[in-house]
Structure formats: C-alpha cells, structure tokens
Scaffold this motif. Structure first.
Motif, PDB file in Angstrom:
ATOM      1  N   SER A 221    -107.714  28.085 -55.199  1.00 48.30           N
ATOM      2  CA  SER A 221    -107.815  28.057 -54.576  1.00 48.30           C
ATOM      3  C   SER A 221    -108.098  26.361 -54.357  1.00 48.30           C
ATOM      4  N   LEU A 222    -107.570  25.863 -52.969  1.00 46.88           N
ATOM      5  CA  LEU A 222    -107.604  24.568 -52.563  1.00 46.88           C
ATOM      6  C   LEU A 222    -109.220  24.006 -52.934  1.00 46.88           C
ATOM      7  N   TYR A 223    -109.474  22.659 -54.095  1.00 43.96           N
ATOM      8  CA  TYR A 223    -110.843  22.719 -53.590  1.00 43.96           C
ATOM      9  C   TYR A 223    -111.120  21.106 -54.120  1.00 43.96           C
ATOM     10  N   GLU A 224    -111.692  20.424 -53.770  1.00 42.32           N
ATOM     11  CA  GLU A 224    -112.579  19.107 -53.908  1.00 42.32           C
ATOM     12  C   GLU A 224    -111.918  18.258 -55.089  1.00 42.32           C
ATOM     13  N   GLY A 225    -111.660  18.736 -55.825  1.00 45.98           N
ATOM     14  CA  GLY A 225    -111.135  17.894 -57.222  1.00 45.98           C
ATOM     15  C   GLY A 225    -112.512  16.993 -58.241  1.00 45.98           C
ATOM     16  N   PHE A 226    -112.679  16.493 -58.990  1.00 46.31           N
ATOM     17  CA  PHE A 226    -113.355  16.005 -59.945  1.00 46.31           C
ATOM     18  C   PHE A 226    -114.236  17.257 -60.532  1.00 46.31           C
ATOM     19  N   GLU A 227    -112.968  17.507 -61.021  1.00 42.60           N
ATOM     20  CA  GLU A 227    -113.807  18.772 -62.481  1.00 42.60           C
ATOM     21  C   GLU A 227    -112.823  18.945 -63.012  1.00 42.60           C
ATOM     22  N   TYR A 228    -113.307  18.996 -64.525  1.00 45.22           N
ATOM     23  CA  TYR A 228    -112.168  19.022 -65.758  1.00 45.22           C
ATOM     24  C   TYR A 228    -113.080  20.778 -66.227  1.00 45.22           C
TER      25      TYR A 228
ATOM     26  N   PRO B 186    -112.290  23.395 -69.681  1.00 37.81           N
ATOM     27  CA  PRO B 186    -111.711  23.952 -70.615  1.00 37.81           C
ATOM     28  C   PRO B 186    -111.059  25.149 -70.710  1.00 37.81           C
ATOM     29  N   ASN B 187    -112.081  25.881 -69.477  1.00 40.53           N
ATOM     30  CA  ASN B 187    -112.441  27.314 -69.341  1.00 40.53           C
ATOM     31  C   ASN B 187    -111.744  27.638 -68.416  1.00 40.53           C
ATOM     32  N   VAL B 188    -110.956  26.353 -67.540  1.00 34.42           N
ATOM     33  CA  VAL B 188    -110.570  27.116 -66.325  1.00 34.42           C
ATOM     34  C   VAL B 188    -109.049  26.569 -65.596  1.00 34.42           C
ATOM     35  N   ILE B 189    -108.633  27.369 -65.626  1.00 35.90           N
ATOM     36  CA  ILE B 189    -106.484  27.090 -64.602  1.00 35.90           C
ATOM     37  C   ILE B 189    -106.849  26.768 -63.599  1.00 35.90           C
TER      38      ILE B 189
ATOM     39  N   ILE C   5     -98.126  23.871 -65.574  1.00 33.45           N
ATOM     40  CA  ILE C   5     -99.260  23.982 -65.500  1.00 33.45           C
ATOM     41  C   ILE C   5     -99.260  22.753 -66.648  1.00 33.45           C
ATOM     42  N   ASP C   6    -100.447  21.762 -65.245  1.00 29.86           N
ATOM     43  CA  ASP C   6    -100.563  20.598 -66.382  1.00 29.86           C
ATOM     44  C   ASP C   6    -100.961  20.393 -67.359  1.00 29.86           C
ATOM     45  N   PRO C   7    -101.027  20.043 -68.665  1.00 27.09           N
ATOM     46  CA  PRO C   7    -100.988  20.237 -69.781  1.00 27.09           C
ATOM     47  C   PRO C   7    -102.600  18.860 -70.052  1.00 27.09           C
ATOM     48  N   ASP C   8    -102.560  18.206 -68.762  1.00 25.69           N
ATOM     49  CA  ASP C   8    -103.150  16.979 -69.057  1.00 25.69           C
ATOM     50  C   ASP C   8    -104.653  17.103 -68.988  1.00 25.69           C
ATOM     51  N   ASN C   9    -104.477  18.226 -67.252  1.00 26.35           N
ATOM     52  CA  ASN C   9    -105.786  18.380 -67.089  1.00 26.35           C
ATOM     53  C   ASN C   9    -106.242  19.772 -66.207  1.00 26.35           C
ATOM     54  N   ASN C  10    -105.484  20.491 -67.251  1.00 25.94           N
ATOM     55  CA  ASN C  10    -105.832  22.762 -66.454  1.00 25.94           C
ATOM     56  C   ASN C  10    -105.058  22.797 -65.176  1.00 25.94           C
ATOM     57  N   HIS C  11    -104.834  21.388 -64.101  1.00 30.10           N
ATOM     58  CA  HIS C  11    -104.553  21.867 -63.239  1.00 30.10           C
ATOM     59  C   HIS C  11    -102.734  22.343 -62.566  1.00 30.10           C
ATOM     60  N   THR C  12    -102.353  22.060 -61.636  1.00 36.52           N
ATOM     61  CA  THR C  12    -101.153  22.606 -61.664  1.00 36.52           C
ATOM     62  C   THR C  12     -99.987  21.527 -60.668  1.00 36.52           C
ATOM     63  N   TYR C  13     -98.510  21.074 -61.400  1.00 40.62           N
ATOM     64  CA  TYR C  13     -98.361  20.111 -59.889  1.00 40.62           C
ATOM     65  C   TYR C  13     -98.149  21.373 -58.965  1.00 40.62           C
TER      66      TYR C  13
ATOM     67  N   PRO D  58     -92.392  18.689 -57.045  1.00 36.71           N
ATOM     68  CA  PRO D  58     -94.157  18.716 -56.781  1.00 36.71           C
ATOM     69  C   PRO D  58     -94.563  17.364 -57.628  1.00 36.71           C
ATOM     70  N   ILE D  59     -96.042  18.025 -56.917  1.00 35.23           N
ATOM     71  CA  ILE D  59     -96.993  16.251 -57.152  1.00 35.23           C
ATOM     72  C   ILE D  59     -98.100  16.716 -58.905  1.00 35.23           C
ATOM     73  N   LYS D  60     -98.042  16.002 -59.122  1.00 33.99           N
ATOM     74  CA  LYS D  60     -98.580  16.207 -60.387  1.00 33.99           C
ATOM     75  C   LYS D  60    -100.109  15.975 -59.970  1.00 33.99           C
ATOM     76  N   PRO D  61    -101.181  17.074 -60.533  1.00 36.00           N
ATOM     77  CA  PRO D  61    -102.442  16.804 -59.993  1.00 36.00           C
ATOM     78  C   PRO D  61    -103.079  15.966 -60.592  1.00 36.00           C
ATOM     79  N   ASP D  62    -103.655  14.969 -59.829  1.00 35.83           N
ATOM     80  CA  ASP D  62    -104.916  13.950 -59.667  1.00 35.83           C
ATOM     81  C   ASP D  62    -105.747  14.440 -59.525  1.00 35.83           C
ATOM     82  N   PRO D  63    -107.062  15.141 -60.147  1.00 35.72           N
ATOM     83  CA  PRO D  63    -108.107  15.825 -59.229  1.00 35.72           C
ATOM     84  C   PRO D  63    -109.405  14.281 -59.707  1.00 35.72           C
TER      85      PRO D  63
END
Length: 385
Positions: free
Chosen positions: A116-123, A125-128, A339-347, A370-375
């Motif tokens: 789901s889309l979400y508000e960001g500001f989270e990382y 290692p146990n979530v993709i 899947i962005d290796p930097d932050n587990n989010h997705t382009y 595609p836009i690089k995720p910047d949570p």
C-alpha cells in the motif's frame, strides 16, 4: 516441515509447498481496497502455481481476514508466525495495521511484504515496501494542482497516522511553493455522517482552490457522495486524493465522481501490454465489472517479485530472501519496477488520473521514468519526470 526451506520433513511424497501468510481484510471499513489487495495476491499465486510453482513447489497461502481491525491484524500475525510456522506475510493496507504488526514481525525476524501507499518515514529490514512513498505520489500531485487549480488548499483526513503525516508533507510543499492551507481538519476513521456534512459546509465557507483528502475507507466514499449532493462541481473544485481508486469510485457511483483526481502509480487505463493482460486476466477471474486498481496491482506484482527472489534464495529464511529480493526487477502492469537495495522500497511510476465518469481514470500526467523511492524525503524535490 522445515520452516526455512519448505522441504518435506519426511522426504517422501510430493515436495512440500512454500507456505506464506496473507492478511488482507474482506470485512470492515477498509474492505474495498483490502479485498483488491487480496484478489491481486490470489491471481499472482495462481499464475505462479499453474506455471509450475517455485523450484517445482507450489505456493500455499494461509489466509486470515482481520476485518480492518489493528487488533485482529496483530493477533493473526502472531498466529501465522507461531502456530502456523510461517515466516513471510503479505498484508496490511492502512498504516495503523502495518504499525500493529511491525513489532511482532521484527521480534520474530519474519518478513512483511506491504503493497500500500503510505506516509513514508519508515524503514525496517523486515519489510519490503511496494506501494508509493510520498515522493512518488504526493509531490507530483501538489505540482499538478498548483499548475491547474490554484494555491489555496483545504486538507481533510481520517484521524490516524497516515493522514496526519501526509498532510504534514503537503503543508510543507504548499508553504514552500507560496500557497496557502486554508484549513486542516480530521474526522474519525469511522465518522458519523454529520462529521462529513460539517466538513463540506466548511469547504464552502473557506472557498479553497482544491481539496486534498486523506479520508480513507467507507468514510471517503461517503465524503464524495455528500460533496456531490452539496452541489460542488469536481471539474472546477475537485477532491484530490492518493487513495481513491476505481473500486471506491465504482462504490460511490462513477457519474458522481467525474473530475476528482487521484495520484497513483497505476490505473486500469495504463496502456501497456502487461497492463492490458493484467486487466483481462483479473476480470476473467473476478468478473467483467471488477475494478482493477493500484491496490490489486501492487499486491499482484509483489508476489511475482517474491517468487523470483525465492527461486534465487531457495529458502524462506528472512535474510536470504531479503538479500535475494533487493535489486529485483519485474515488468509490472504499471511498468518495470525495481526493489531499491538502499531502502527496501520500490522504484515506481507516478501518475495523475482524473475520474472520467465511466468508472476509470483518464491519465493526465505520468513520469517518463520510474522514480527512486525517497521515503524520508531527503531530496524533497518534486520536479521529477
């Protein structure tokens, strides 16, 4: 069964399936988007299993219905990770439900795939994270609204973390661009109809250029109905949203929603071979009139990404699976994602759609790449694409 490898403990008979947990609601106030998550998941699992599974073994979902309740989410996640012996969960829509199970997932070193889309500001290692971060929907939406409607924003949201954080981001963007937030107000997650009537009356008094809504679930559908009944014309004063997809538009009544705006990586009107095939297959399974949405699409492609990662990892061990998933690319219906290796989010591919009164959206803007995720909004720049 060995929890990490999925191999048969006896070594006899057919290979044991890869067991996964699925937590999406089919009841409660979030039932429309979450049922779409569920159907996208089911479609992908079926496709993979019909093609021979992963390494010759089928994927076997263990599914519970948390009924839009954070407490039930927490309880079922605990059950999946203990009694059911599962270590990989596909689930959650609202941030309140993701937050409800995150501590359990991390404590047991499991893996959550969150579509789901979400508000960001989270990382974690146990979530993709396969849904849009704010730099993949909010910032593009703000730019479009400034250019086409004006700079006076009315912010309305459901009273929980996602709307409050999304509105905080929108406030910052509006201020930086010289706009004005004329009001910011919240209603309960399950509001009384009178709460929504009061908001619509206040919109009339404040006379904004645009309404930015982070009201979710059944309440959002009711807001759109009341807005229409109050005589507002969405073509001149639209409600702009990150969450109102084809399913909610259909539930409200397509003709009532013509002109409202949504920012999302995927609409069923995306014209790619993968999207056309996805829409056709989805409706063949779930009905000719079934709305095909960003919720279904993200849930669908993340199962395929998981299958690719699983084939490389050859194990459901969380660390091996995450290592295999990071950097994975897939030709999703929206376009090629990674899947962005930097932050587990997705382009992802940001798009702006305007409801056309026929149950779908006319795409009026889309990113070229595609836009690089910047949570964490480190760049806080929104002139991409």
């Amino acid at each position: 069964m060995n929890r990490d490898t999925g191999e048969s403990s006896s070594g006899a008979g057919a290979p044991a399936p890869w067991r996964i947990g699925v937590l999406f609601s089919r009841k409660g106030h979030m039932s429309i988007p979450e049922a779409e998550h569920f159907r996208g998941t089911a479609l992908a699992v079926e496709e993979i299993n019909l093609a021979g599974g992963v390494l010759g073994r089928p994927i076997e979902p263990v599914c519970y219905d948390p009924e839009s309740s954070p407490e039930l989410y927490r309880r079922y996640a605990e059950r999946l990770l203990t009694e059911d012996g599962i270590s990989t969960i596909f689930g959650c829509c609202a941030s309140s439900t993701r937050k409800a199970i995150l501590a359990t997932v991390e404590r047991r070193n499991a893996l959550l795939w969150y579509p789901s889309l979400y508000e960001g500001f989270e990382y974690s290692p146990n979530v993709i994270y396969t849904g849009a971060a704010p730099n993949q929907n909010s910032l593009q939406l703000a730019r479009y609204l400034f250019a086409n409607y004006g700079r006076k924003f009315y912010l309305i949201g459901s009273d929980y973390i996602y709307p409050r954080e999304s509105n905080r981001i929108m406030r910052d963007v509006v201020a930086r661009e010289g706009g004005e937030v004329v009001a910011e107000t919240y209603v309960p997650v399950v509001p009384h109809e009178d709460d929504l009537h009061r908001v619509v009356q206040d919109i009339r008094r404040k006379a904004p250029s645009v309404v930015f809504s982070t009201v979710v679930g059944d309440a959002a559908e009711e807001l759109y109905r009341i807005y229409y009944e109050a005589g507002f014309d969405p073509r001149t004063l639209p409600i702009a949203s990150l969450t109102m997809a084809e399913g909610e538009i259909q539930a409200v009544g397509s003709e009532l929603c013509a002109g409202h705006i949504t920012s999302a990586p995927y609409f069923s009107s995306v014209d790619t071979p993968e999207s056309r095939r996805f829409v056709q297959s989805y409706r063949a399974h779930f009905g000719a009139g079934a709305p095909v949405t960003m919720y279904a699409e993200a849930a669908y492609f993340q199962i395929h990404v998981f299958a690719q990662a699983l084939a490389r990892a050859r194990s459901l061990d969380t660390q091996r699976l995450v290592d295999a998933a990071l950097g994975t690319e897939f030709d999703a219906p929206q376009g090629r994602i990674r899947i962005d290796p930097d932050n587990n989010h997705t382009y992802l591919w940001p798009r702006i759609g305007v409801a056309n009164g026929k149950g779908s959206f006319d795409i009026v803007w889309e990113a070229r790449d595609p836009i690089k995720p910047d949570p964490y909004l480190v760049d806080h720049v929104y002139d991409h694409g």
